[in-house]
Write a protein that holds these residues in place. Structure first.
Motif, short mmCIF file in Angstrom:
data_model
loop_
_atom_site.label_atom_id
_atom_site.label_comp_id
_atom_site.label_asym_id
_atom_site.label_seq_id
_atom_site.Cartn_x
_atom_site.Cartn_y
_atom_site.Cartn_z
N ARG A 1 0.83 -1.21 0.00
CA ARG A 1 0.00 0.00 0.00
C ARG A 1 0.87 1.27 0.00
O ARG A 1 0.65 2.20 -0.76
CB ARG A 1 -0.93 -0.02 1.21
CG ARG A 1 -1.77 1.20 1.23
CD ARG A 1 -2.83 1.21 2.27
NE ARG A 1 -3.28 2.57 2.38
CZ ARG A 1 -2.93 3.39 3.35
NH1 ARG A 1 -2.15 2.97 4.32
NH2 ARG A 1 -3.36 4.63 3.36
N HIS B 1 -7.85 1.77 -5.37
CA HIS B 1 -9.19 1.63 -4.79
C HIS B 1 -9.63 0.18 -4.62
O HIS B 1 -10.24 -0.16 -3.62
CB HIS B 1 -10.19 2.43 -5.62
CG HIS B 1 -10.03 3.91 -5.40
ND1 HIS B 1 -9.14 4.66 -6.12
CD2 HIS B 1 -10.59 4.74 -4.49
CE1 HIS B 1 -9.18 5.92 -5.69
NE2 HIS B 1 -10.04 5.99 -4.69
N ARG C 1 -8.25 8.23 6.17
CA ARG C 1 -9.58 8.76 5.90
C ARG C 1 -9.49 10.26 5.59
O ARG C 1 -10.01 10.72 4.57
CB ARG C 1 -10.45 8.51 7.14
CG ARG C 1 -11.82 9.05 7.06
CD ARG C 1 -12.77 8.16 7.81
NE ARG C 1 -13.24 7.13 6.91
CZ ARG C 1 -14.54 6.89 6.71
NH1 ARG C 1 -15.45 7.58 7.35
NH2 ARG C 1 -14.93 5.95 5.90
N HIS D 1 -9.74 13.75 -2.51
CA HIS D 1 -11.00 13.78 -3.27
C HIS D 1 -11.47 15.21 -3.54
O HIS D 1 -11.91 15.54 -4.64
CB HIS D 1 -12.09 13.00 -2.51
CG HIS D 1 -11.89 11.51 -2.57
ND1 HIS D 1 -12.63 10.61 -1.83
CD2 HIS D 1 -11.03 10.75 -3.30
CE1 HIS D 1 -12.23 9.38 -2.10
NE2 HIS D 1 -11.26 9.44 -2.98
C1 HEM Z 1 -9.42 6.60 -0.81
C2 HEM Z 1 -13.60 5.99 -3.09
C3 HEM Z 1 -12.01 8.53 -6.88
C4 HEM Z 1 -7.81 9.16 -4.59
C5 HEM Z 1 -10.72 6.29 -1.08
C6 HEM Z 1 -11.60 5.62 -0.16
C7 HEM Z 1 -12.76 5.43 -0.80
C8 HEM Z 1 -12.64 6.01 -2.11
C9 HEM Z 1 -13.99 4.73 -0.27
C10 HEM Z 1 -11.26 5.19 1.27
C11 HEM Z 1 -11.57 6.28 2.20
C12 HEM Z 1 -11.45 5.86 3.64
O1 HEM Z 1 -10.50 5.15 4.01
O2 HEM Z 1 -12.34 6.24 4.38
C13 HEM Z 1 -13.50 6.54 -4.34
C14 HEM Z 1 -14.47 6.37 -5.40
C15 HEM Z 1 -14.02 7.10 -6.45
C16 HEM Z 1 -12.77 7.70 -6.07
C17 HEM Z 1 -15.72 5.53 -5.32
C18 HEM Z 1 -14.72 7.28 -7.78
C19 HEM Z 1 -14.48 6.76 -8.85
C20 HEM Z 1 -10.76 8.97 -6.55
C21 HEM Z 1 -9.94 9.81 -7.39
C22 HEM Z 1 -8.78 10.00 -6.73
C23 HEM Z 1 -8.83 9.26 -5.49
C24 HEM Z 1 -10.36 10.37 -8.74
C25 HEM Z 1 -7.61 10.82 -7.15
C26 HEM Z 1 -7.62 12.02 -7.54
C27 HEM Z 1 -7.87 8.45 -3.40
C28 HEM Z 1 -6.75 8.25 -2.52
C29 HEM Z 1 -7.21 7.49 -1.44
C30 HEM Z 1 -8.62 7.25 -1.68
C31 HEM Z 1 -5.33 8.76 -2.73
C32 HEM Z 1 -6.39 6.96 -0.27
C33 HEM Z 1 -5.98 5.53 -0.58
C34 HEM Z 1 -5.19 4.85 0.50
O3 HEM Z 1 -4.94 5.44 1.53
O4 HEM Z 1 -4.82 3.68 0.28
N1 HEM Z 1 -11.39 6.54 -2.25
N2 HEM Z 1 -12.49 7.34 -4.78
N3 HEM Z 1 -10.06 8.67 -5.41
N4 HEM Z 1 -8.96 7.83 -2.88
FE1 HEM Z 1 -10.73 7.64 -3.80
#
Ligand code: HEM
Length: 671
Positions: free
Chosen positions: A220, A272, A505, A512
């Motif tokens: 990760r 994701h 989080r 986002h």
């Molecule tokens: C983390 C959903 C699009 C970047 C997350 C999380 C969810 C999520 C549920 C975890 C949040 C948590 O731990 O509470 C989505 C969905 C997307 C989307 C459904 C739509 C298609 C994006 C986009 C980006 C992005 C476009 C970038 C610009 C990130 C990053 C994390 C994250 C960097 C942290 C990941 C980690 O710590 O491993 N997202 N996201 N996401 N998202 Fe998204």
């Protein structure tokens, strides 16, 4: 010793160390003996040291103007400013492969430090690299190193000697020395590209060892680091292109821009779907497939630029290197997808995905990113395929990509807001209130835009920003209330506690919001861009787009490595549209000896929180400096795009920053 000799020896040494590392890792796997693994680990820093020496030797050759090295003679000139000399290693083919290879040795060394020296006795899952998988993971990284250094030693040698060295060289491609971003963007991009080799290597090792779960936790950090570099590199590249290419835009769907976007899309999908595997032990095959494709996509980009199949600012050379990268790309795909098909029977997901759940949204989002990546690949390759088959020239330009990406962007923004709000497994009626809130924010934001007489697309982007901010607000509010109740502390303290303990989080909220903000900036800047050109005599003024421009002077400066023709223009606002435009602008055309009479535009621009004023010198009176043709581009909210890029980078850094107390995530077990 000459730099060329030192560099050549160090290059060969890196290749030998990489081969030895590969063999030792292979022996460790075959004999299941930790002594070989330990030995392989010890080779990694030696390879790094040798690669750094080689890289240092290239810098030495450049700094001492050693034109007996062909690379220096072809891409450096004594007139180059110091900073240009220092970044010249990645201004052309051989040097950029050396940078890539050197970064690969750096990542391999970092991974080697994560190998659990405990050996094969225990099968425990720790943040360290599981010893059962370490030989394959290290072996893959060494194998990648072998590829890069073999390419350099046998085909694209950065230290090839020149029998009759010239007194001075040609200097790098002028486009690459026109802006300081040359020092930043390529390095970030390579750090991202090479960084993806680590999760790829771990994925292969997981499939070989048939331990399908724990690699996700171990990779990760690496994935986020690589993804963070890639994201920042893409924003930095867009900014660079905006500042120097002189057309007032930042993204042209150039094949090479696409080549960096494809791995980003696939890495985002992977980032994701891994969360679902972490949490619920599902989507294992997706994760193996996505990381293989993401890593392959980094090689695809390099193949495009090094093969000569496309002509671009980024394209370096025609020659055998492109074909070798194609073979490497096919190798990555065959090995990754071949192994996946071999173990597919064992990695089938046990659980069931409901769409109305967080994993449902994550799957939908990752499918969206995967589809977009596929569309960009097809759009990039289609003209090449048609040309190869029929010799006809077709072009798939920005309108096609914009048409496809706009609805996909809207869908991604909708999913991005709702995804984190949905609970795992299945959403019940309790989320109705939140959905209502999110829907209202979307409607209010969009209606506000329409009331301000913005277009539907731009209004929708505002609605989607409001919707995503509302989603973040809802989640923070929920978390703060729960924590404040559970710990008996004030809401403010609960907020601070939440922000510092739930970095993932909070960081993802920041990322986002950054993405939603970028969408608004893109919508505004693409819809309301204005441009006009006019020829002005000295002292003459021109009123347009809410500003008045007056040409004050046209002159020429000798800047050593180039002749710079400049036009001095005063600009002042004449109505509300010209807000903040006031100032003196010096816009230039730079003439480099390598480019003959063709000038390279160095526009002057003023960033403001609303409109950017971008002034390009298109032509000038060569004899008496009495007139100049100027083009004014006024684009709204571009500055917000760079701010959004900064927010995304900061959010990623926030997630990566070590937590004061280790965050306890509920995770799916298994090896
Ligand atoms: C983390 C959903 C699009 C970047 C997350 C999380 C969810 C999520 C549920 C975890 C949040 C948590 O731990 O509470 C989505 C969905 C997307 C989307 C459904 C739509 C298609 C994006 C986009 C980006 C992005 C476009 C970038 C610009 C990130 C990053 C994390 C994250 C960097 C942290 C990941 C980690 O710590 O491993 N997202 N996201 N996401 N998202 Fe998204």
């Amino acid at each position: 010793m000459t730099p060329g000799l030192l560099g050549g020896i160090a290059l060969l040494a890196t290749l030998v160390f990489s081969l030895v590392g590969l063999v030792l890792a292979g022996l460790a796997l075959w004999a299941q003996d930790r002594r070989y693994l330990e030995a392989a680990r010890r080779v990694a820093p030696m390879a790094l040291l040798a690669a750094l020496t080689s890289f240092g030797a290239l810098e030495w050759a450049l700094l001492t103007h050693d034109f007996s090295v062909r690379y220096v003679a072809l891409h450096h000139s004594v007139k180059d400013p110091l900073w240009v000399t220092l970044v010249t290693p990645w201004a052309a083919l051989e040097g950029s492969i050396l940078l890539w290879g050197t970064l690969q040795t750096l990542y391999t060394w970092l991974v080697s430090r994560r190998v659990d020296a405990g050996g094969f006795k225990s099968a425990s899952t720790t943040p360290l690299l599981d010893p059962w998988r370490a030989p394959v993971a290290l072996g893959v990284l060494f194998a990648i190193q072998v590829f890069f250094f073999a390419v350099m030693v046998f085909v694209a040698h950065p230290f090839d000697a020149l029998p009759n060295p010239p007194a001075d060289g040609r200097g790098p491609n002028p486009l690459l020395q026109n802006h300081w971003m040359m020092a930043v963007h390529p390095v970030l991009m390579y750090l991202g590209f090479v960084g993806l080799s680590v999760p790829f290597a771990y994925a292969l090792s997981a499939m070989v060892a048939r331990r399908f779960q724990s690699w996700i936790f171990e990779t990760r950090w690496w994935t986020l680091v690589a993804w963070g570099f890639l994201s920042t590199a893409i924003f930095a590249g867009a900014w660079w292109s905006y500042e120097i290419l002189g057309w007032g835009g930042y993204w042209a769907w150039d094949p090479v821009e696409n080549a960096s976007f494809i791995p980003w899309l696939l890495a985002t999908a992977f980032l994701h779907t891994t969360q679902v595997q972490e949490r619920r032990g599902m989507f294992k095959p997706w994760n193996f497939a996505y990381i293989t494709l993401a890593f392959a996509a980094t090689v695809f980009g390099t193949f495009l630029t090094r093969s000569g199949v496309i002509q671009s600012v980024h394209a370096f050379a025609d020659g055998p290197v492109g074909a070798l990268f194609l073979v490497f790309l096919l190798g990555v795909l065959v090995v990754g997808l071949g192994l996946l098909s071999k173990v597919s029977g064992e990695v089938r997901d046990a659980g069931e995905v409901r769409w109305k759940s967080r994993e449902g949204a994550l799957l939908a989002g990752s499918l969206l990113f995967g589809t977009m990546a596929f569309v960009v690949v097809i759009g990039t390759l289609w003209p090449l395929v048609v040309e190869a088959l029929s010799a006809a020239k077709v072009s798939i330009g920005a309108p096609f990509f914009n048409q496809v990406s706009a609805p996909m962007g809207v869908a991604a923004l909708l999913l991005m807001g709702i995804g984190p709000v949905l609970p795992w497994r299945n959403a019940g009626p309790q989320i109705r209130r939140n959905l209502l809130l999110l829907g209202s924010a979307l409607l209010v934001g969009t209606a506000l835009g329409l009331l301000l007489r913005l277009t539907l697309g731009v209004s929708l982007s505002l609605g989607l920003l409001a919707y995503n901010l509302c989603a973040v607000g809802v989640m923070i509010d929920q978390g703060v209330k729960e924590r404040s109740r559970a710990l008996g502390i004030s809401r403010w303290k609960a907020f601070l506690e939440l922000a510092s303990s739930s970095r993932r989080r909070f960081g993802s909220h920041i990322v986002h919001v950054g993405f939603a903000l970028a969408a608004v900036a893109i919508a505004f800047s693409q819809t309301y861009r204005f441009e006009e050109a006019k020829t002005l005599n000295l002292g003459q003024s021109w009123q347009t787009a809410g500003v008045e421009l007056r040409l004050r002077n046209v002159g020429v400066e000798d800047q050593g490595n180039r002749q710079s023709v400049y036009a001095l223009v005063e600009m002042r606002a004449v109505d509300r549209r010209g807000l903040w435009a006031d100032g003196t602008y010096t816009t230039r055309l730079n003439f480099y000896p390598q480019m003959g009479n063709q000038g390279l535009a160095a526009p002057d621009l003023k960033y403001t929180l609303y409109n950017d004023y971008y002034l390009i010198l298109q032509a000038f009176d060569t004899e008496r400096g009495q007139w100049a043709t100027l083009k004014l581009v006024v684009t709204p909210l571009v500055l917000w795009l760079w701010i959004a890029g900064g927010i995304i980078a900061l959010g990623t850094l926030y997630i990566l920053w070590p937590s004061p107390q280790p965050q306890r995530e509920r995770t799916a077990g298994g090896a």
